[in-house]
Design a protein around this motif. Structure first.
Motif, PDB file in Angstrom:
ATOM      1  N   THR B  97     -15.380   9.840 -28.429  1.00  0.00           N
ATOM      2  CA  THR B  97     -16.113   8.979 -29.354  1.00  0.00           C
ATOM      3  C   THR B  97     -16.815   7.910 -28.540  1.00  0.00           C
ATOM      4  OG1 THR B  97     -14.156   7.631 -29.591  1.00  0.00           O
ATOM      5  CG2 THR B  97     -14.504   9.311 -31.267  1.00  0.00           C
ATOM      6  N   PRO B  98     -17.783   7.224 -29.121  1.00  0.00           N
ATOM      7  CA  PRO B  98     -18.518   6.211 -28.342  1.00  0.00           C
ATOM      8  C   PRO B  98     -17.620   5.095 -27.830  1.00  0.00           C
ATOM      9  CG  PRO B  98     -19.710   6.799 -30.318  1.00  0.00           C
ATOM     10  CD  PRO B  98     -18.400   7.476 -30.416  1.00  0.00           C
ATOM     11  N   ASP B  99     -16.536   4.802 -28.513  1.00  0.00           N
ATOM     12  CA  ASP B  99     -15.716   3.666 -28.058  1.00  0.00           C
ATOM     13  C   ASP B  99     -14.552   4.088 -27.177  1.00  0.00           C
ATOM     14  OD1 ASP B  99     -14.394   4.983 -29.983  1.00  0.00           O
ATOM     15  OD2 ASP B  99     -13.852   3.218 -31.192  1.00  0.00           O
ATOM     16  N   LEU B 131      -9.296  20.190 -23.783  1.00  0.00           N
ATOM     17  CA  LEU B 131     -10.452  20.380 -24.655  1.00  0.00           C
ATOM     18  C   LEU B 131     -11.138  19.037 -24.812  1.00  0.00           C
ATOM     19  CD1 LEU B 131     -12.157  22.055 -26.627  1.00  0.00           C
ATOM     20  CD2 LEU B 131     -10.503  21.493 -28.403  1.00  0.00           C
ATOM     21  N   ALA B 132     -12.305  18.892 -24.233  1.00  0.00           N
ATOM     22  CA  ALA B 132     -13.075  17.644 -24.348  1.00  0.00           C
ATOM     23  C   ALA B 132     -14.080  17.840 -25.464  1.00  0.00           C
ATOM     24  CB  ALA B 132     -13.772  17.348 -23.026  1.00  0.00           C
ATOM     25  N   ASP B 133     -13.675  17.409 -26.653  1.00  0.00           N
ATOM     26  CA  ASP B 133     -14.484  17.694 -27.829  1.00  0.00           C
ATOM     27  C   ASP B 133     -15.645  16.725 -27.934  1.00  0.00           C
ATOM     28  OD1 ASP B 133     -14.888  19.450 -29.807  1.00  0.00           O
ATOM     29  OD2 ASP B 133     -13.097  18.944 -30.966  1.00  0.00           O
ATOM     30  N   GLU B 134     -16.802  17.252 -28.178  1.00  0.00           N
ATOM     31  CA  GLU B 134     -18.025  16.459 -28.338  1.00  0.00           C
ATOM     32  C   GLU B 134     -18.216  15.486 -27.180  1.00  0.00           C
ATOM     33  OE1 GLU B 134     -19.686  15.985 -32.213  1.00  0.00           O
ATOM     34  OE2 GLU B 134     -17.635  15.810 -33.001  1.00  0.00           O
ATOM     35  N   ILE B 135     -18.278  16.043 -26.031  1.00  0.00           N
ATOM     36  CA  ILE B 135     -18.325  15.241 -24.805  1.00  0.00           C
ATOM     37  C   ILE B 135     -19.580  14.380 -24.760  1.00  0.00           C
ATOM     38  CG2 ILE B 135     -19.456  17.034 -23.415  1.00  0.00           C
ATOM     39  CD1 ILE B 135     -17.558  16.172 -21.124  1.00  0.00           C
ATOM     40  N   ASN B 136     -20.600  14.776 -25.478  1.00  0.00           N
ATOM     41  CA  ASN B 136     -21.830  13.982 -25.423  1.00  0.00           C
ATOM     42  C   ASN B 136     -21.793  12.764 -26.341  1.00  0.00           C
ATOM     43  OD1 ASN B 136     -21.797  15.625 -27.633  1.00  0.00           O
ATOM     44  ND2 ASN B 136     -24.024  15.935 -27.691  1.00  0.00           N
ATOM     45  N   ARG B 137     -20.704  12.585 -27.057  1.00  0.00           N
ATOM     46  CA  ARG B 137     -20.654  11.422 -27.949  1.00  0.00           C
ATOM     47  C   ARG B 137     -20.093  10.187 -27.245  1.00  0.00           C
ATOM     48  NH1 ARG B 137     -22.696  11.854 -32.431  1.00  0.00           N
ATOM     49  NH2 ARG B 137     -22.822  13.878 -33.447  1.00  0.00           N
ATOM     50  N   THR B 138     -19.509  10.396 -26.095  1.00  0.00           N
ATOM     51  CA  THR B 138     -18.880   9.252 -25.436  1.00  0.00           C
ATOM     52  C   THR B 138     -19.838   8.640 -24.426  1.00  0.00           C
ATOM     53  OG1 THR B 138     -16.843   8.507 -24.420  1.00  0.00           O
ATOM     54  CG2 THR B 138     -17.827  10.500 -23.532  1.00  0.00           C
ATOM     55  N   ASN B 175     -22.184  19.407 -29.854  1.00  0.00           N
ATOM     56  CA  ASN B 175     -22.839  19.917 -31.042  1.00  0.00           C
ATOM     57  C   ASN B 175     -24.340  19.990 -30.773  1.00  0.00           C
ATOM     58  OD1 ASN B 175     -23.828  20.422 -33.598  1.00  0.00           O
ATOM     59  ND2 ASN B 175     -22.230  19.217 -34.591  1.00  0.00           N
ATOM     60  N   PRO B 176     -24.923  21.141 -30.935  1.00  0.00           N
ATOM     61  CA  PRO B 176     -26.370  21.249 -30.633  1.00  0.00           C
ATOM     62  C   PRO B 176     -27.231  20.467 -31.600  1.00  0.00           C
ATOM     63  CG  PRO B 176     -25.528  23.281 -31.582  1.00  0.00           C
ATOM     64  CD  PRO B 176     -24.343  22.410 -31.345  1.00  0.00           C
ATOM     65  N   ARG B 177     -26.700  20.180 -32.813  1.00  0.00           N
ATOM     66  CA  ARG B 177     -27.458  19.376 -33.774  1.00  0.00           C
ATOM     67  C   ARG B 177     -26.857  17.972 -33.818  1.00  0.00           C
ATOM     68  NH1 ARG B 177     -29.459  23.858 -36.618  1.00  0.00           N
ATOM     69  NH2 ARG B 177     -30.509  24.825 -34.863  1.00  0.00           N
ATOM     70  N   ASP B 178     -27.359  17.191 -34.727  1.00  0.00           N
ATOM     71  CA  ASP B 178     -26.715  15.912 -34.986  1.00  0.00           C
ATOM     72  C   ASP B 178     -26.644  15.076 -33.711  1.00  0.00           C
ATOM     73  OD1 ASP B 178     -25.588  14.105 -36.614  1.00  0.00           O
ATOM     74  OD2 ASP B 178     -23.571  14.982 -36.621  1.00  0.00           O
ATOM     75  N   LEU B 179     -27.778  14.917 -33.058  1.00  0.00           N
ATOM     76  CA  LEU B 179     -27.768  14.296 -31.744  1.00  0.00           C
ATOM     77  C   LEU B 179     -27.890  12.774 -31.786  1.00  0.00           C
ATOM     78  CD1 LEU B 179     -29.954  16.852 -29.775  1.00  0.00           C
ATOM     79  CD2 LEU B 179     -27.510  16.460 -29.557  1.00  0.00           C
ATOM     80  N   ALA B 180     -28.027  12.210 -32.992  1.00  0.00           N
ATOM     81  CA  ALA B 180     -28.197  10.757 -33.083  1.00  0.00           C
ATOM     82  C   ALA B 180     -26.986  10.055 -32.525  1.00  0.00           C
ATOM     83  CB  ALA B 180     -28.412  10.363 -34.540  1.00  0.00           C
ATOM     84  N   GLY B 181     -27.219   9.045 -31.670  1.00  0.00           N
ATOM     85  CA  GLY B 181     -26.132   8.258 -31.124  1.00  0.00           C
ATOM     86  C   GLY B 181     -25.318   8.982 -30.076  1.00  0.00           C
ATOM     87  N   THR B 182     -25.911   9.963 -29.447  1.00  0.00           N
ATOM     88  CA  THR B 182     -25.159  10.675 -28.401  1.00  0.00           C
ATOM     89  C   THR B 182     -25.686  10.284 -27.033  1.00  0.00           C
ATOM     90  OG1 THR B 182     -26.647  12.550 -28.428  1.00  0.00           O
ATOM     91  CG2 THR B 182     -24.752  12.642 -29.902  1.00  0.00           C
ATOM     92  N   TYR B 183     -24.929  10.620 -26.025  1.00  0.00           N
ATOM     93  CA  TYR B 183     -25.353  10.434 -24.640  1.00  0.00           C
ATOM     94  C   TYR B 183     -25.465  11.815 -24.013  1.00  0.00           C
ATOM     95  CZ  TYR B 183     -23.630   5.706 -25.543  1.00  0.00           C
ATOM     96  OH  TYR B 183     -23.411   4.477 -26.086  1.00  0.00           O
ATOM     97  N   PRO B 184     -26.608  12.425 -24.134  1.00  0.00           N
ATOM     98  CA  PRO B 184     -26.721  13.799 -23.631  1.00  0.00           C
ATOM     99  C   PRO B 184     -26.379  13.859 -22.145  1.00  0.00           C
ATOM    100  CG  PRO B 184     -28.671  13.158 -24.858  1.00  0.00           C
ATOM    101  CD  PRO B 184     -27.859  11.927 -24.661  1.00  0.00           C
TER     102      PRO B 184
END
Lengths: 741, 362
Positions: B97-99, B131-138, B175-184
């Protein structure tokens, strides 16, 4: 059309093909068919544009297009033979429908297949280009050889309106060229850049074969129409000038054009090379008493105020007015009696037959003097000779010295004729020279006119210099005076004219004849006399009563330029004589139409020679390909153990290629094996063995029989699912193994 | 996704002389069977994940929520056991998560009152399968901590470096969609992943099967567990005994050069990616019962290994297509070269008389 391009780029192609197809169909169909052809071309481009990316194999594509065409033809036949159709549409309707469908289907099927093929293989682009050029060339081929009135279907329309067809043809050619270039550009893609020179070459060769080859010929149509007699004459003269070795006409033309009397030899187009123009076979052994064979083609007797030209009225000099004979023709004007004998019992002249075989085009026949009869003859070898004819000549057996006592002229001549043959420039200097010459004679001979003529000859022999290199100014009022009262350096034309003027001055009927003169010694012991273009000559003649025109040639003692340096090759002379004597295989080819140009003949011969060479080469290549194919198939039987995994696998691959199964480019072997494994699991195993051998650590040893069994099983099992004809075609294909790996 | 010929799963051979690859092959097959019971319709992803595991790489799954990635990672973790009964957890999952802070992943030093010392409490990263889930969200800070762990197999906390287990295997997802607020993830970080696997929805039959076997799949499979040592040994054996022909190296380098020269490619392949490719090829060959790398392996793996490392021009289309396009030529050369009349580069080792795996080809 790999890249997506604007539709506009297709327009030149469509236009060119419409023009080509329309022209090709024009002679074979009605306006309905013509319309259908044009629509068919449009349809072809539309279909080809749609199917551009269709993954269909090329042989199948052609098969489909051929089948469609066949179906349409069949439909047309059925339509024409069906009663119900006739009732429904009426007979004209049936005809129109059948015609329309056929001519629509022709371009729509074949052109579609061709267009689609060009997008896959650039080879077809050159085929398309050559086809286009071929169509245009064949239509306008009739326009060659200066036949300006052809093809009729175009020029007739233009001539009806009194338009000159030439600008039309030039404009048409230019527009075609521009369109072709645009068309090539529109088809260009990186892959084809290499092939462009090839296409260009094909186009150039096609154009070359279609264009006039510079030999503007006699225009029979102009003559037949009777219009423009002057034009015809001009054309004829041009014909003589363009051809090689007709000295008389040529220099006459030169005289008319520029006043520079010129022997044909130094100025002919062959760069001075002395090439054969004809060979004459003498049917009897004969050597002229004056040491030269004179072959007369034309005569110049009308004084036009400046020089002698051909008689325009065609009433005089009729002995040279005979065209090429289609049947036996007696020469009209003949005064030489072959039965007359001299007081000492020697005969004056006798008849002799000759056969002339021409190697270059001539506008008129020539014959050994004096011609009595022309007869057609079969061309013994149309490839080598332009045409052949027979002549009968009454040849002199006596020297000029025996004739001195004879009177001159003919009692049949009217005063006008006398006047014609004795007309000279009004210049007292000619009389002066004639008198000077007369003084050379012993007094008892001075009264004889022929002795005076002989004296003039001797005077000229002594006081002139033979020189080919002279150039007479163009603007002389009397070129002959310029020569005779000037430096007296000149060649046969100057000499002949001077002599003729001087003869006429003393009231002796005289003219200049043109044709060929060959040294009698050249004949050797054979019967053939080879005439080369360098033998072209002009000589003065005088009219002796009872004998007709007799040569009295001038041979200057001083020679600045040897008239003929290279001797004729006796072997060539003999050989050509032999060839001219042979009777041809097919008698039909008597008097063939004026042959095509030498250049085209040469091309055809070269192509034939190449064909003869290529055929064995192709056969050898084919045998080699089959041997290679068999070798690859049999290799597992006798190769080394270490090579078995490769050769057995390759053998199986070849069998699969025969059956039409090939690995795609960049595809892995396992991938290919997977597609085959469904019908022959052995192939998978063979593939694995092969890969393990090559990329892996090697296989456990297996016996040869195992490999052979695997390879054979693959071939057999896969073949089971393949129709017989496909198997047979594969087995016979010499190149099926090509690039198989 | 490219279909890959499925090698039939064969029973264990009654081995007399043991082929050095017999044990690794068996390990791979056990894992494969276990995972196939747990996850339906993802056979290819399973094979790729086992390949990555054996090649000592990590995978990035790009898929939608609920596509079974957690199940997959969990099943993989649960298939592995520690022979000596160590305290390393078989499976951990971190939801990025971002935090999230790096210490949340790597662990933290805590002051122990009883000993009056700071004691390191390992974080979830100390597991066999993470398992690093949604790694681009952090945040990038956490991402780089993760990436250090992935590349170096070590964690640094308070300037003290703690090694991770040799087995350590990361399955990251995004997640390939829902990219708002992610750190690609930048390409440099994507380079650390051996594979990026784009998962699509599974086939209809497989989906029905998922529903039908819902109950069965919850009970533990009958297959035995794979020990950590077996996997680590398998990596060593594979590297030693799966033959990579020099022509394979040539093919890979030529492909990379083609890609770098390709006008649509802005950034080509790194040399590291080629180096990583070798064990992956070996693993895939092993998984298919081969002891050598074949052109098929390259054809199969290249899109998975190379695609996410390329930056291609905008609008140039699919990276996969570009990779396959550049691969064709070198691959054809490699394939054709097998016809050349050359003896095998190395003498065959003492081979077992008995076949291994599916058989005849060993």
């Amino acid at each position: 059309m790999g890249q997506t391009r604007s539709i506009w780029w297709k327009i030149p192609g469509i236009l060119i093909w419409m023009a080509a197809a329309g022209l090709a169909a024009y002679n074979f169909t009605s306006s309905v068919g013509l319309l259908a052809v044009l629509l068919g071309v449009l349809a072809a481009f539309a279909i080809a544009g749609q199917l551009d990316r269709l993954p269909i194999r090329l042989p199948r594509l052609w098969l489909i297009s051929g089948a469609t065409l066949g179906a349409v033809i069949l439909l047309g036949i059925l339509l024409r033979s069906s009663d119900t159709a006739a009732k429904l549409l009426g007979s004209a309707g049936v005809y129109t429908a059948a015609e329309f469908s056929l001519w629509l289907a022709l371009p729509a099927t074949l052109l579609t297949a061709l267009l689609l093929s060009t997008t896959r293989y650039s080879l077809f682009l050159s085929i398309e280009a050559s086809l286009l050029v071929g169509i245009f060339a064949s239509v306008f081929a009739a326009h060659r050889e200066g036949s300006l009135h052809r093809p009729y279907f175009i020029t007739d329309r233009l001539l009806e309106r009194n338009w000159d067809p030439l600008p039309f043809f030039l404009g048409f050619g230019a527009a075609l060229g521009v369109l072709l270039v645009i068309w090539l550009l529109s088809r260009r893609s990186a892959k084809r850049t290499l092939l462009d020179p090839l296409i260009l070459m094909a186009i150039i060769i096609g154009m070359f074969l279609a264009l006039p080859d510079g030999k503007v010929r006699q225009l029979n149509a102009w003559a037949a129409s009777g219009s423009g007699d002057e034009k015809r004459k001009a054309e004829q003269e041009k014909g003589g000038g363009g051809g090689s070795g007709k000295g008389g006409q040529k220099q006459q033309e030169k005289e008319q054009n520029g006043g520079r009397n010129q022997d044909p030899d130094p100025s002919n187009g062959s760069g001075g090379k002395n090439f054969p123009v004809a060979v004459v076979n003498l049917h009897d052994d004969y050597t002229p008493p004056y040491g030269m064979f004179y072959f007369r083609q034309d005569a110049l007797s009308t004084w036009n105020g400046k020089r002698l030209i051909r008689d325009a009225s065609q009433k005089l000099d009729t002995d040279v007015g005979v065209p090429f004979p289609a049947e036996a023709v007696e020469v009209p004007m003949r005064d030489r009696a072959d039965t007359e004998r001299q007081p000492n019992g020697k005969r004056l002249a006798h008849r002799m037959r000759t056969t002339v075989a021409l190697m270059t085009p001539h506008s008129k026949p020539f014959a050994l003097i004096d011609a009595a009869k022309f007869e057609p003859a079969t061309n013994p070898d149309p490839k080598r000779f332009e045409r052949a004819y027979k002549t009968e000549s009454i040849v002199l057996d006596t020297d000029f010295s025996d004739l001195l006592h004879r009177p001159v002229g003919s009692e049949k001549w009217s005063p006008e004729v006398w006047q014609h043959y004795t007309q000279v420039p009004d210049d007292p200097r000619y009389r002066k020279i004639a008198d000077e010459a007369r003084q050379l004679l012993p007094p008892h001979l001075r009264g004889m006119v022929l002795a005076q003529a002989l004296a003039i000859k001797f005077w000229l022999d002594k006081n002139t210099t033979y020189d080919l290199g002279v150039a007479r100014p163009n603007d002389e009022a009397d070129p002959v005076a310029g020569f005779l009262f000037g430096d007296r350096r000149g060649y046969c034309v100057h000499l002949a004219h001077s002599a003729a003027y001087l003869f006429r001055t003393i009231g002796l009927p005289s003219r200049v004849s043109v044709g060929y003169a060959v040294d009698a010694r050249q004949r050797g012991s054979g019967s053939a006399v080879l005439i080369r273009n360098g033998d072209a000559h002009a000589w003065p003649e005088i009219y002796v009563k009872g004998l007709g025109w007799v040569v009295l040639d001038i041979t200057p003692e001083k020679v600045a330029t040897p008239p003929q340096q290279d001797k004729a090759d006796p072997e060539l002379q003999r050989m050509l004589g032999e060839m001219a004597r042979q009777t041809p295989g097919s008698p039909k080819e008597e008097n063939p139409p004026p042959g095509d140009g030498d250049v085209r003949k040469a091309i055809v011969e070269t192509l034939q020679a190449m064909g003869r060479m290529l055929l064995p080469l192709a056969a050898m290549t084919l045998v080699a390909l089959y041997m290679m194919k068999i070798w690859r198939r049999m290799e597992p039987r006798f190769c080394t153990e270490a090579r078995l995994p490769v050769s057995a696998y390759r053998s199986a691959l070849d069998s699969l290629a025969d059956l039409g199964f090939r690995r795609g480019f960049g595809a892995s072997r396992e991938h290919f094996a997977e597609s085959i494994a469904a019908s022959a699991p052995e192939f998978d195993e063979l593939t694995q063995i092969h890969l393990r051998h090559s990329l892996g650590a090697g296989n456990k040893p297996r016996s040869r029989a195992v490999y052979l069994a695997l390879s054979r099983a693959v071939a057999r099992k896969v073949a089971n699912g393949v129709p017989f004809w496909r198997r047979a075609a594969g087995a016979l294909h010499p190149l099926s193994w090509w690039k198989v790996s | 996704m490219a279909s890959y010929p499925q090698t039939p799963v064969t029973p264990e051979p009654q081995s007399q002389a043991i082929h050095p690859l017999a044990a690794p092959y068996e390990t791979a097959q056990i894992l494969r069977r276990r995972l196939r019971v747990a996850i339906k319709g993802r056979d290819e992803v399973i094979d790729l994940i086992i390949t990555a595991l054996f090649a000592d790489g990590h995978v990035l799954l790009e898929d939608y929520p609920g596509s079974g990635k957690t199940t997959l990672a969990k099943a993989l973790g649960e298939s592995v056991t520690d022979a000596e009964g160590q305290h390393i957890a078989p499976f951990r999952r971190v939801q990025f998560t971002p935090d999230l802070l790096p210490s949340d992943v790597s662990g933290v030093s805590i002051f122990d009152v009883s000993t009056s010392r700071f004691e390191f409490r390992p974080g979830p990263i100390f597991a066999h399968v993470l398992l690093a889930d949604e790694i681009n969200r952090t945040s990038p800070k956490v991402q780089s901590a993760m990436l250090e762990a992935m590349a170096e197999k070590q964690v640094t906390v308070d300037n003290h470096t703690y090694p991770l287990d040799a087995f350590f295997f990361v399955v990251a997802t995004q997640n390939p969609r829902d990219l708002a607020g992610t750190y690609p993830l930048p390409v440099a970080q994507l380079d650390r992943f051996l594979f990026k696997i784009n998962m699509d929805y599974i086939a209809r039959e497989a989906e029905i099967d998922v529903l039908a076997t819902r109950k069965v799949r919850r009970s533990p499979p009958a297959e035995r567990l794979v020990t950590r040592d077996e996997v680590v040994d398998a990596r060593a054996a594979m590297e030693e005994h799966v033959r990579v022909d020099p022509r394979v190296h040539t093919c890979l380098v030529d492909t990379a050069r083609n890609l770098r020269a390709h006008k649509k490619v802005l950034q080509g392949l790194s040399t590291r990616s080629l180096v990583l490719m070798i064990p992956a090829l070996q693993a895939v060959a092993l998984l298919n019962g081969r002891d050598f790398v074949s052109s098929q392996d390259i054809e199969y793996l290249a899109p998975f290994v190379f695609s996410h490392r390329l930056v291609i021009a905008p609008g140039a289309g699919d990276t996969r297509t570009v990779v396959l396009e550049c691969l064709k030529g070198p691959l054809e050369i490699l394939t054709r070269s097998t016809m050349a009349n050359v003896a095998p580069a190395q003498s065959p080792p003492a081979l077992p008389s008995q076949p291994l795996g599916n058989g005849q080809n060993w």
